[in-house]
Design an enzyme around this catalytic site. Structure first.
Site, PDB file in Angstrom:
ATOM      1  N   ASN A  85       6.751  10.314  46.588  1.00  0.00           N
ATOM      2  CA  ASN A  85       5.894   9.582  47.534  1.00  0.00           C
ATOM      3  C   ASN A  85       5.669  10.321  48.855  1.00  0.00           C
ATOM      4  OD1 ASN A  85       8.376   9.157  48.658  1.00  0.00           O
ATOM      5  ND2 ASN A  85       8.324   6.924  48.544  1.00  0.00           N
ATOM      6  N   GLU A 131      18.465   9.204  62.771  1.00  0.00           N
ATOM      7  CA  GLU A 131      17.845  10.306  62.036  1.00  0.00           C
ATOM      8  C   GLU A 131      17.413  11.439  62.977  1.00  0.00           C
ATOM      9  OE1 GLU A 131      16.352   7.447  58.350  1.00  0.00           O
ATOM     10  OE2 GLU A 131      14.839   8.318  59.658  1.00  0.00           O
ATOM     11  N   LYS A 134       7.966  15.665  52.454  1.00  0.00           N
ATOM     12  CA  LYS A 134       8.904  15.958  51.365  1.00  0.00           C
ATOM     13  C   LYS A 134       8.412  17.146  50.516  1.00  0.00           C
ATOM     14  CE  LYS A 134      10.469  11.093  51.030  1.00  0.00           C
ATOM     15  NZ  LYS A 134      10.551   9.919  50.102  1.00  0.00           N
ATOM     16  N   HIS A 147       8.785  10.783  54.241  1.00  0.00           N
ATOM     17  CA  HIS A 147       9.803   9.855  54.748  1.00  0.00           C
ATOM     18  C   HIS A 147       9.458   9.509  56.191  1.00  0.00           C
ATOM     19  CE1 HIS A 147      13.608   8.094  55.998  1.00  0.00           C
ATOM     20  NE2 HIS A 147      13.476   8.821  57.095  1.00  0.00           N
ATOM     21  N   ARG A 166       0.515   7.619  51.250  1.00  0.00           N
ATOM     22  CA  ARG A 166       1.061   7.449  49.895  1.00  0.00           C
ATOM     23  C   ARG A 166       0.006   6.961  48.912  1.00  0.00           C
ATOM     24  NH1 ARG A 166       6.859   4.904  51.894  1.00  0.00           N
ATOM     25  NH2 ARG A 166       8.074   6.840  51.836  1.00  0.00           N
ATOM     26  N   PHE A 188      18.840   5.504  41.577  1.00  0.00           N
ATOM     27  CA  PHE A 188      17.930   6.628  41.791  1.00  0.00           C
ATOM     28  C   PHE A 188      18.495   7.682  42.746  1.00  0.00           C
ATOM     29  CE2 PHE A 188      16.681   3.247  44.791  1.00  0.00           C
ATOM     30  CZ  PHE A 188      16.738   3.913  46.010  1.00  0.00           C
ATOM     31  N   TYR A 203      20.353  10.119  53.266  1.00  0.00           N
ATOM     32  CA  TYR A 203      20.107   9.013  52.339  1.00  0.00           C
ATOM     33  C   TYR A 203      21.381   8.231  51.999  1.00  0.00           C
ATOM     34  CZ  TYR A 203      15.193  10.232  51.449  1.00  0.00           C
ATOM     35  OH  TYR A 203      13.836  10.449  51.558  1.00  0.00           O
TER      36      TYR A 203
HETATM   37  P1  IDP Z   1      11.055   4.357  52.188  1.00  0.00           P
HETATM   38  O1  IDP Z   1      10.996   5.849  51.993  1.00  0.00           O
HETATM   39  O2  IDP Z   1       9.686   3.737  52.086  1.00  0.00           O
HETATM   40  O3  IDP Z   1      11.788   3.945  53.447  1.00  0.00           O
HETATM   41  P2  IDP Z   1      13.427   3.499  50.716  1.00  0.00           P
HETATM   42  O4  IDP Z   1      13.555   2.182  50.011  1.00  0.00           O
HETATM   43  O5  IDP Z   1      14.188   3.705  51.969  1.00  0.00           O
HETATM   44  O6  IDP Z   1      11.855   3.743  50.959  1.00  0.00           O
HETATM   45  O7  IDP Z   1      13.812   4.614  49.659  1.00  0.00           O
HETATM   46  C1  IDP Z   1      13.979   5.954  50.080  1.00  0.00           C
HETATM   47  C2  IDP Z   1      13.295   6.860  49.090  1.00  0.00           C
HETATM   48  O8  IDP Z   1      14.003   6.809  47.856  1.00  0.00           O
HETATM   49  C3  IDP Z   1      11.861   6.494  48.720  1.00  0.00           C
HETATM   50  O9  IDP Z   1      10.907   6.974  49.660  1.00  0.00           O
HETATM   51  C4  IDP Z   1      11.711   7.162  47.381  1.00  0.00           C
HETATM   52  O10 IDP Z   1      11.474   8.569  47.529  1.00  0.00           O
HETATM   53  C5  IDP Z   1      13.104   6.979  46.783  1.00  0.00           C
HETATM   54  N1  IDP Z   1      13.172   5.784  45.948  1.00  0.00           N
HETATM   55  C6  IDP Z   1      13.334   4.503  46.338  1.00  0.00           C
HETATM   56  N2  IDP Z   1      13.350   3.668  45.294  1.00  0.00           N
HETATM   57  C7  IDP Z   1      13.227   4.433  44.199  1.00  0.00           C
HETATM   58  C8  IDP Z   1      13.189   4.163  42.785  1.00  0.00           C
HETATM   59  O11 IDP Z   1      13.257   3.024  42.322  1.00  0.00           O
HETATM   60  N3  IDP Z   1      13.028   5.251  41.965  1.00  0.00           N
HETATM   61  C9  IDP Z   1      12.932   6.518  42.436  1.00  0.00           C
HETATM   62  N4  IDP Z   1      12.971   6.835  43.739  1.00  0.00           N
HETATM   63  C10 IDP Z   1      13.104   5.798  44.612  1.00  0.00           C
HETATM   64 MG    MG Z   2      13.774   4.117  53.963  1.00  0.00          MG
END
Ligand code: IDP
Ligand code: MG
Length: 148
Positions: free
Chosen positions: A112, A126, A9, A115, A102, A57, A49
């Site tokens: 973080n 994807e 990212k 992805h 992470r 978010f 997404y």
């Molecule tokens: P993942 O990346 O570990 O699969 P997901 O739940 O699919 O996690 O969420 C996608 C991305 O959305 C996360 O990697 C993060 O960058 C962002 N994200 C998820 N939850 C939050 C939140 O509560 N606040 C801000 N960003 C979030």
């Molecule tokens: Mg995810």
């Protein structure tokens, strides 16, 4: 043998962690079959997404992923989907296991770094969305020393 999709990212690119992060996947034994450096536009970010569209978010997430270039990759290997998720670590860096990307480089969920596809169906979707057929099938010299 599985394939999975990875994004380094914008924070990974801006912080100069691209080499470090790719190295972790390479060292693990995963084979790179696709890689690209690109600026993500809003339309592609929204498609990628889409599952999070209704989340609070979402707007911030689209802003984040389109804010600077990214590196996209497809890697191949035994149990690649789970292995990459485990190498990346939990979504919240504060809860990610030590030694994961992470945990080692991040602090906040909205920054973080990486992805990774979360299952066989999302990996297929994807990979098709980001790479289509633009992947390289190649016999790696080290394959017999990594795949039994
Ligand atoms: P993942 O990346 O570990 O699969 P997901 O739940 O699919 O996690 O969420 C996608 C991305 O959305 C996360 O990697 C993060 O960058 C962002 N994200 C998820 N939850 C939050 C939140 O509560 N606040 C801000 N960003 C979030
Ligand atoms: Mg995810």
């Amino acid at each position: 043998m599985e394939r999975t999709f990875i994004i380094l990212k914008p924070d990974a690119v801006q912080r100069g962690l691209v080499g470090e992060i790719i190295q972790r996947f390479e060292r693990r034994g995963l084979k790179i079959v696709g890689m690209r450096f690109m600026q993500v536009d809003e339309a592609l970010a929204r498609r990628h997404y889409a599952v999070h569209e209704s989340r609070p978010f979402f707007a911030g997430l689209i802003q984040y992923i389109t804010s600077a270039p990214v590196v996209t990759m497809v890697v191949e290997g035994t149990n690649a989907i789970a292995v990459v998720r485990n190498t990346v670590g939990a979504t919240k860096p504060a809860e990610a296991a030590p030694g994961t990307i992470r945990a080692d480089f991040g602090l906040e969920i909205g920054r973080n770094l990486v992805h990774a596809s979360d299952g066989p169906e999302t990996a297929a979707t994807e990979i098709a969305l980001w790479f289509g057929e633009d992947l390289v099938n190649w016999p790696r010299a080290a394959d017999p020393w990594i795949f039994e």
